[in-house]
Design an enzyme around this catalytic site. Structure first.
Site, PDB file in Angstrom:
ATOM      1  N   CYS A 184      43.798  21.008 -14.197  1.00 21.18           N
ATOM      2  CA  CYS A 184      43.472  19.610 -13.928  1.00 21.18           C
ATOM      3  C   CYS A 184      44.227  18.714 -14.911  1.00 21.18           C
ATOM      4  O   CYS A 184      44.003  18.795 -16.119  1.00 21.18           O
ATOM      5  CB  CYS A 184      41.965  19.415 -14.060  1.00 21.18           C
ATOM      6  SG  CYS A 184      41.449  17.768 -13.664  1.00 21.18           S
ATOM      7  N   GLY A 188      39.902  18.745 -26.679  1.00 22.29           N
ATOM      8  CA  GLY A 188      38.749  19.565 -26.328  1.00 22.29           C
ATOM      9  C   GLY A 188      39.166  20.867 -25.670  1.00 22.29           C
ATOM     10  O   GLY A 188      38.639  21.937 -25.975  1.00 22.29           O
ATOM     11  N   TYR A 236      31.210  30.129 -20.909  1.00 19.85           N
ATOM     12  CA  TYR A 236      32.482  29.588 -21.425  1.00 19.85           C
ATOM     13  C   TYR A 236      32.204  28.251 -22.098  1.00 19.85           C
ATOM     14  O   TYR A 236      31.700  27.322 -21.465  1.00 19.85           O
ATOM     15  CB  TYR A 236      33.456  29.441 -20.261  1.00 19.85           C
ATOM     16  CG  TYR A 236      34.789  28.818 -20.594  1.00 19.85           C
ATOM     17  CD1 TYR A 236      35.424  29.032 -21.819  1.00 19.85           C
ATOM     18  CD2 TYR A 236      35.448  28.024 -19.655  1.00 19.85           C
ATOM     19  CE1 TYR A 236      36.661  28.466 -22.095  1.00 19.85           C
ATOM     20  CE2 TYR A 236      36.689  27.460 -19.914  1.00 19.85           C
ATOM     21  CZ  TYR A 236      37.287  27.679 -21.142  1.00 19.85           C
ATOM     22  OH  TYR A 236      38.515  27.120 -21.412  1.00 19.85           O
ATOM     23  N   TYR A 281      33.007  25.079 -20.396  1.00 21.35           N
ATOM     24  CA  TYR A 281      32.154  24.705 -19.269  1.00 21.35           C
ATOM     25  C   TYR A 281      30.781  24.360 -19.836  1.00 21.35           C
ATOM     26  O   TYR A 281      29.767  24.966 -19.516  1.00 21.35           O
ATOM     27  CB  TYR A 281      32.065  25.835 -18.238  1.00 21.35           C
ATOM     28  CG  TYR A 281      33.326  26.046 -17.425  1.00 21.35           C
ATOM     29  CD1 TYR A 281      34.417  25.185 -17.548  1.00 21.35           C
ATOM     30  CD2 TYR A 281      33.436  27.095 -16.521  1.00 21.35           C
ATOM     31  CE1 TYR A 281      35.570  25.374 -16.804  1.00 21.35           C
ATOM     32  CE2 TYR A 281      34.588  27.290 -15.764  1.00 21.35           C
ATOM     33  CZ  TYR A 281      35.648  26.427 -15.911  1.00 21.35           C
ATOM     34  OH  TYR A 281      36.783  26.624 -15.166  1.00 21.35           O
TER      35      TYR A 281
HETATM   36  C1  LIG Z   1      38.108  18.037 -13.796  1.00 19.92           C
HETATM   37  C2  LIG Z   1      38.011  19.126 -14.840  1.00 19.92           C
HETATM   38  C3  LIG Z   1      38.842  20.230 -14.719  1.00 19.92           C
HETATM   39  C4  LIG Z   1      38.803  21.242 -15.674  1.00 19.92           C
HETATM   40  N1  LIG Z   1      39.645  22.311 -15.540  1.00 19.92           N
HETATM   41  C5  LIG Z   1      39.662  23.255 -16.509  1.00 19.92           C
HETATM   42  C6  LIG Z   1      40.565  24.350 -16.438  1.00 19.92           C
HETATM   43  O1  LIG Z   1      41.342  24.489 -15.487  1.00 19.92           O
HETATM   44  N2  LIG Z   1      40.553  25.256 -17.444  1.00 19.92           N
HETATM   45  C7  LIG Z   1      39.697  25.130 -18.511  1.00 19.92           C
HETATM   46  O2  LIG Z   1      39.769  25.971 -19.419  1.00 19.92           O
HETATM   47  N3  LIG Z   1      38.831  24.118 -18.591  1.00 19.92           N
HETATM   48  C8  LIG Z   1      38.794  23.186 -17.618  1.00 19.92           C
HETATM   49  N4  LIG Z   1      37.910  22.147 -17.724  1.00 19.92           N
HETATM   50  C9  LIG Z   1      37.020  22.080 -18.887  1.00 19.92           C
HETATM   51  C10 LIG Z   1      37.733  21.434 -20.061  1.00 19.92           C
HETATM   52  O3  LIG Z   1      38.615  22.367 -20.646  1.00 19.92           O
HETATM   53  C11 LIG Z   1      36.718  20.986 -21.114  1.00 19.92           C
HETATM   54  O4  LIG Z   1      35.861  20.036 -20.561  1.00 19.92           O
HETATM   55  C12 LIG Z   1      37.411  20.428 -22.350  1.00 19.92           C
HETATM   56  O5  LIG Z   1      36.537  20.497 -23.449  1.00 19.92           O
HETATM   57  C13 LIG Z   1      37.849  19.008 -22.124  1.00 19.92           C
HETATM   58  O6  LIG Z   1      38.547  18.504 -23.223  1.00 19.92           O
HETATM   59  P1  LIG Z   1      38.621  16.910 -23.392  1.00 19.92           P
HETATM   60  O7  LIG Z   1      39.413  16.644 -24.600  1.00 19.92           O
HETATM   61  O8  LIG Z   1      39.087  16.322 -22.097  1.00 19.92           O
HETATM   62  O9  LIG Z   1      37.125  16.614 -23.516  1.00 19.92           O
HETATM   63  P2  LIG Z   1      36.186  15.754 -24.567  1.00 19.92           P
HETATM   64  O10 LIG Z   1      34.969  15.396 -23.786  1.00 19.92           O
HETATM   65  O11 LIG Z   1      36.956  14.679 -25.204  1.00 19.92           O
HETATM   66  O12 LIG Z   1      35.836  16.855 -25.647  1.00 19.92           O
HETATM   67  C14 LIG Z   1      35.175  18.064 -25.353  1.00 19.92           C
HETATM   68  C15 LIG Z   1      34.613  18.659 -26.640  1.00 19.92           C
HETATM   69  O13 LIG Z   1      35.672  18.860 -27.589  1.00 19.92           O
HETATM   70  C16 LIG Z   1      35.478  18.034 -28.742  1.00 19.92           C
HETATM   71  N5  LIG Z   1      36.772  17.451 -29.098  1.00 19.92           N
HETATM   72  C17 LIG Z   1      37.540  16.662 -28.305  1.00 19.92           C
HETATM   73  N6  LIG Z   1      38.652  16.326 -28.952  1.00 19.92           N
HETATM   74  C18 LIG Z   1      38.600  16.892 -30.168  1.00 19.92           C
HETATM   75  C19 LIG Z   1      39.468  16.879 -31.293  1.00 19.92           C
HETATM   76  N7  LIG Z   1      40.609  16.195 -31.283  1.00 19.92           N
HETATM   77  N8  LIG Z   1      39.096  17.559 -32.408  1.00 19.92           N
HETATM   78  C20 LIG Z   1      37.930  18.248 -32.446  1.00 19.92           C
HETATM   79  N9  LIG Z   1      37.069  18.289 -31.399  1.00 19.92           N
HETATM   80  C21 LIG Z   1      37.403  17.617 -30.270  1.00 19.92           C
HETATM   81  C22 LIG Z   1      34.483  16.982 -28.317  1.00 19.92           C
HETATM   82  O14 LIG Z   1      33.773  16.447 -29.429  1.00 19.92           O
HETATM   83  C23 LIG Z   1      33.609  17.756 -27.354  1.00 19.92           C
HETATM   84  O15 LIG Z   1      32.707  18.557 -28.071  1.00 19.92           O
HETATM   85  C24 LIG Z   1      37.910  21.135 -16.767  1.00 19.92           C
HETATM   86  C25 LIG Z   1      37.076  20.021 -16.871  1.00 19.92           C
HETATM   87  C26 LIG Z   1      37.116  19.032 -15.915  1.00 19.92           C
HETATM   88  C27 LIG Z   1      36.189  17.840 -16.028  1.00 19.92           C
END
Ligand SMILES: Cc1cc2nc3c(=O)[nH]c(=O)nc-3n(C[C@H](O)[C@H](O)[C@H](O)COP(=O)(O)OP(=O)(O)OC[C@H]3O[C@@H](n4cnc5c(N)ncnc54)[C@H](O)[C@@H]3O)c2cc1C
Ligand SMILES: *[C@@H]1O[C@H](CO)[C@@H](O)[C@H](O)[C@H]1NC(C)=O
Ligand SMILES: *[C@@H]1O[C@H](CO)[C@@H](O)[C@H](O)[C@H]1NC(C)=O
Ligand SMILES: *[C@@H]1O[C@H](CO)[C@@H](O)[C@H](O)[C@H]1NC(C)=O
Ligand SMILES: *[C@@H]1O[C@H](CO)[C@@H](O)[C@H](O)[C@H]1NC(C)=O
Ligand SMILES: *[C@@H]1O[C@H](CO)[C@@H](O)[C@H](O)[C@H]1NC(C)=O
Ligand SMILES: *[C@@H]1O[C@H](CO)[C@@H](O)[C@H](O)[C@H]1NC(C)=O
Length: 531
Positions: free
Chosen positions: A179, A186, A475, A478
């Site tokens: 995605c 994260g 996971y 998730y």
């Molecule tokens: C539409 C969609 C598709 C997805 N597809 C996949 C996939 O194909 N494969 C997969 O493995 N996962 C997938 N995910 C899950 C995704 O990997 C996790 O939701 C991931 O944590 C998102 O990272 P973010 O930075 O966007 O999220 P955020 O909501 O910003 O962060 C998630 C977590 O990480 C922490 N965090 C964020 N940034 C940092 C940083 N810079 N330093 C320390 N901690 C931090 C946050 O505090 C929170 O605890 C998907 C999720 C969605 C919504």
């Protein structure tokens, strides 16, 4: 007017006047939380940036749009959802450092947000007085096609990363999520997997360096942070240990031509049964994801009855002739022919998997403006093949519940050979596939939320006999607050979700050295003291 009515009328206007006066005064009053934090930032500032421009209080006209820009689950965007007292949008690592120091000094809880995809919104919601550290402006990407590396900042999205890679090379890629709007911060700190998992493992298997800001506000790299912290931020969840500013990735080779297909089958119990055995050892270049969904039964389109449809979606790192011969040998029952296959570049396959139209420009990967749904997700790992009887019951259950769907993601390949302790992510050898439970809805009412969450919990409970046990694995990326909520920052419950996410690696995730005062904490962070 009756006396009571006129009294109520008076009360109504009286209230309006009070509200008007208080909003008028608060808009101009000196908000001490804001002004102290700003003063602290100024004190800490080592750069020429005017730090007023990276700090937002509720009075700021941009506060709302910055808050909602990276909310990807509308369940956490109600007017009643707790909101941050401040949002800070750093432009440099030293701003991150100042944000950590000032949050600590002002006694505010810091929540770190990169792409905002956390399924439970824990990057931007909290019950206490909190600040959001919004990393979206720290998103530089530098790809070096000769060294086959990329430097990527935490606020970048996976789509931006893939875009910058294809700009520089037709034969390099990176194994991460499908995605494009997911954030690097994260995703990678929580493991990160995508459709090259059987060939190249997880994102965290390809990290050579990182820059973080620790609880003391120090900017550290791999050498200066030490191997324990460097290990922890490769799958242990960054938010328990430090702010990840950037990762250095080693890119992986991809062939000039890859092949994809997407075929749909009904009455597919036997095919799903066979798929479980095929994917363990078949050619590592092949990944196949299954979507199991209750849809209108094509045999009874008017009757409104449902049937479970299984969609087989594949990426093969090679041409279609080779793919067909692999499938003819291992999985002829699926009946995939060359006519089902599309050959394309790896970068085009990124668009295909993200459901963009064929021929869409790569620039769509740079879009950051997505609409969100209300959603709930859960996960499981399957270690023993599910019997045909079990699969038949499951297909019927999906029809009965008539809403949630499942995604089966094949494991095997190199996932079976990378030792469990290489990174905090523990679900490797012994797992046939991972399940994602999924339900999304558009109705904002509480009733719709209760119904959808109830259905997905029922499906998860139904799956108990078929999935991993003691503990039942999950996971981290998730995120699911149904397992071991910890709102008191005490650690008995911390162990419950910690064991499910990290199994035996939980004991190696030691926080007491890097963050003894538990500055970096959230609803499911790693406890300082384990009981
Ligand atoms: C539409 C969609 C598709 C997805 N597809 C996949 C996939 O194909 N494969 C997969 O493995 N996962 C997938 N995910 C899950 C995704 O990997 C996790 O939701 C991931 O944590 C998102 O990272 P973010 O930075 O966007 O999220 P955020 O909501 O910003 O962060 C998630 C977590 O990480 C922490 N965090 C964020 N940034 C940092 C940083 N810079 N330093 C320390 N901690 C931090 C946050 O505090 C929170 O605890 C998907 C999720 C969605 C919504
Ligand atoms: C900022 O620095 C000044 C001078 O050192 C100090 O008096 C003040 O307390 C500091 N303010 C904050 C909020 O850190
Ligand atoms: C910093 O920015 C704020 C808000 O944009 C502005 O009011 C202030 O004058 C600026 N300060 C300096 C020193 O430029
Ligand atoms: C890591 O930081 C140290 C100290 O600042 C520096 O000497 C070293 O060159 C850095 N390492 C890399 C790979 O940048
Ligand atoms: C599923 O199988 C049943 C029984 O063999 C058959 O009647 C039905 O047409 C099949 N449905 C679909 C959609 O293929
Ligand atoms: C984002 O998309 C929405 C809906 O398509 C649109 O109304 C809005 O203007 C867009 N915002 C930006 C910043 O492009
Ligand atoms: C929080 O934990 C402390 C220490 O174990 C305990 O005494 C207290 O009752 C807990 N509070 C709540 C609200 O659970």
């Amino acid at each position: 007017m009756k006396p009571l009515a006129s009294f109520l009328f008076f009360l109504f206007f009286f209230n309006l006047i009070i509200v008007f006066i208080s909003s008028f005064t608060s808009a101009y009053a000196d908000d001490p939380v804001y002004s102290n934090f700003l003063q602290c930032l100024k004190n800490q500032s080592k750069s020429s940036t005017n730090v007023s421009n990276i700090l937002y209080s509720r009075e700021n006209t941009q506060y709302n749009s910055i808050l909602t820009a990276y909310i990807r689950n509308l369940r956490f965007s109600y007017p009643t959802t707790p909101k941050p007292v401040l949002i800070i949008t750093p432009l440099t690592p030293s701003h991150v450092s100042a944000a950590v120091i000032c949050s600590r000094d002002q006694g505010l809880h810091l929540k770190i947000r990169s792409g905002g995809h956390d399924y439970e919104g824990i990057s931007y919601v909290s019950d206490d007085a909190f600040v959001i550290l919004d990393m979206s402006n720290l998103r530089a990407i530098r790809v070096d096609p000769v060294a086959e590396t990329a430097y990527v900042e935490a606020g970048a999205t996976l789509g931006e990363l893939y875009y910058r890679i294809q700009e520089k090379s037709a034969v390099l890629g990176f194994p991460a999520g499908v995605c494009p709007s997911v954030g690097v911060g994260g995703h990678i700190s929580g493991g990160g997997y995508g459709n090259m998992i059987r060939k190249h493992g997880l994102s965290v298997d390809h990290i050579t360096d990182a820059v973080v800001v620790d609880a003391q506000g120090r900017v550290l790299n791999r050498t200066t942070m030490g191997e324990d912290l460097f290990w922890a931020i490769r799958g242990g969840g960054g938010a328990s240990f430090a702010v990840v500013v950037s990762y250095t990735l080693s890119l992986v080779p991809v062939p000039k031509k890859v092949t994809v297909f997407n075929v749909k089958r009904f009455n597919a119990t036997d095919l799903v049964y066979k798929w479980q055995f095929v994917m363990k050892d078949v050619d590592h270049n092949l990944f196949m994801r299954l979507l199991l969904q209750p849809v209108t039964n094509p045999d009874q389109p008017k009757g409104g009855k449902l049937a479970t449809r299984v969609t087989f979606i594949a990426l093969f790192l090679g041409d279609s002739d080779t793919l067909i011969s692999v499938l003819n040998a291992a999985f002829p029952e699926l009946g995939v022919t060359k006519a089902d296959c599309l050959e394309m570049t790896w970068a085009q396959s990124v668009l295909y998997w993200a459901n963009f139209n064929q021929g869409a420009p790569f620039e769509v990967l740079l879009n950051r403006n997505y609409t969100a749904d209300y959603l709930k997700r859960k996960s499981d790992y399957v270690q023993e093949p599910i019997s045909k009887v079990g699969l038949t019951l499951l297909m019927n259950k999906l029809v009965q519940l008539a809403k949630p769907g499942l995604v089966f993601n094949s494991y095997g390949g190199v996932m079976s050979t990378i030792p469990t302790a290489t990174t905090p992510f523990p679900h490797r050898a012994g797992n046939l596939f991972k399940i994602q439970y999924s339900t999304s809805w558009k109705d904002p009412g509480q009733e719709a939320a209760d119904k959808n969450i109830g259905l997905i919990r029922e499906l998860h409970s139904f799956m108990t006999p078929y999935v991993s046990k003691n503990p039942r694995g999950a996971y981290l990326n998730y995120r699911d607050l149904d397992i071991g909520v910890n709102r008191n920052w005490t650690y008995v419950e911390g162990e419950v979700h910690g064991r499910k996410y990290f199994l035996g690696n939980f004991d190696k995730l030691v926080k007491s050295v890097v963050d003894p005062h538990n500055f970096f904490r959230n609803e499911q962070s790693i406890p300082v003291l384990k009981s």
